[in-house]
Design a protein around this motif. Structure first.
Motif: not given
Length: 153
Positions: A31-41
């Motif tokens: 739902x977008x509360x925890x966004x992916x990190x820049x280093x995430x695949x």
């Protein structure tokens, strides 16, 4: 909650909490509360949420399998105590399993030996959460099915 009698029962509790953690993380990512990190695949929030949710589901499936195994072990224990062959065994060692914790306590285990039909068996007890009153060399009552499975009272 009762303290676990078997290691698989302890693993069942661990799998349940890991499943809950990953599933909740998956929902929060989706739902977008925890966004992916820049280093995430994975850079798409919903895909990352689905991945975490599936990992949580895998932990729940493992927890269910361990639950079934625990039920099977409990049933076997009950049957051995009721209908098993009663023998006398000898305590080899009583030890604290210090690497295993539940809450703030560690369980004890009894290493015991018994003979049946000319064959000698060496087994471990279930997890014991109070210090046993037996020591090395004491006689102990063992219930067996004659095929290698055994329990102590």
């Amino acid at each position: 909650m009762n303290k676990p009698r078997y290691m698989v029962e302890l693993m069942k509790v661990i799998m349940m909490w890991l499943g809950i953690a990953f599933f909740i993380s998956g929902v929060l990512c989706y739902i977008g509360i925890i966004p992916p990190k820049e280093s995430s695949m994975i850079q798409v929030s919903s895909v990352l949420g689905i991945c975490f949710g599936l990992i949580g589901l895998c932990f729940f499936i493992a927890q269910f399998a361990l639950y079934a195994l625990t039920k099977s072990k409990n049933q076997m224990r009950t049957e051995l105590l009721a209908e098993g062959i009663r023998l006398t065994g000898v305590v080899e060692k009583v030890y604290l399993q210090s690497y295993t914790h539940y809450g703030r306590t560690s369980p004890y285990r009894i290493l015991y030996k018994y003979s049946y039909n000319g064959k000698e068996y060496e087994k471990k007890s279930d997890l014991l959460w109070e210090k046993p009153s037996v020591t090395k060399g004491d006689a102990i009552t063992v219930y067996t099915d004659g095929l290698g499975a055994s329990v102590i009272e």
